[in-house]
Motif scaffolding. Sequence first.
Motif: not given
Length: 372
Positions: A64, A203, A291
């Motif tokens: 991420l 996100s 994401v």
Amino acid sequence: MSDTVAAGTDRRKINLSALLVEGRALVALAIIIITFSALSSNFLQPENLIIMTRHVAMNAIVALGLLLVILNGGIDLSVGSTVGLSGVTAGYLLKGYHLPLSQLVAYPPVWVVVIISLAVGMLVGYINGVVVSRLKVAPFIATLGMLYAARGIALLITNGETFTDLLGRPNLGNTGFVDVLAGTPLGIPTPVWVMVIVAAVFSFLVTRTPFGRWLYATGGNPRAAELSGVPVKRVQTRIYVLSGLCAAVVGLLLTADLPAATPQGGQFYELNAIAAVVIGGAALSGGRGTVRGTLIGAFVIGFLVDGLVLVGVSVFWQQVIKGVVIVFAVAIDQMQQTLQKRRALKKVETPAPTVPTISGQQSDDMVQAKSH
């Protein structure tokens, strides 16, 4: 009205395209689950699923952070070494810090250890960001150099050894590191909780904030973004700091999970993270990725590796299979980009329908003809 309809159509096309890209990863994940479930009855056992998800979480958190860098059109090869360096920093502090010019040994509390270890990861990311954004060094070269530098520093701190027995002692006030970071709140491992939190924050960051819009803009066309007033250099620096932070978090989780701090910790994490991001549909050229897709890609890599281990496949063949999967994912992405470019060229080359115009003289002649 027509402009609104056109914008809605374009938005639906973009959403559909993103779903198709992520759909490939979902199909791959489904095939992996079905295949290994047929080969081993233990694959879908709750205990095994928890263990696999714990492994996935470690890779997903690093991925991420790397997603932000790749969205910007960059790359960060130093995340694996940052994992090792942050873990070694935590182990060194938990074992006791020898104060210079004295015989005293300091045992900082766990929260201080955590903050310092995270700061080390952010510092590595900041250096990467400055070198890339200010000195204009190619991200591949800058982070490759940091890969060796961070790993070397970790080896210097430990003298090539591994720090063990990090449980701490109550009389020194440095206990709780393993209990908290390697615990299972509500029956779910701490790394999984951290993965969910990081995914939710990122996100929101990339979809609901100006920083997210700047990130996609700089990844798509840095020059145009800069001319539009986007602080390109600041964005580049921040994403590398966030990538280093994510790597440092995994360094702490990995150290608590062992529990030991080794300078070789986090080795090859950068490759697994890149694989997860690419399989999840992100473009290495920047400007495209989500994401959600990165999380799916992390599950594909994690379940594939753990499934191969479960059915007894050789470690050497595991590397071969993982490499083939990565190359296949990148090849599909390149083919998709080629098709998109061809479609765009066809639209440009197709002449727009012309509407016949009537000059003033032709209009007068038509009026006279009608009067007759």
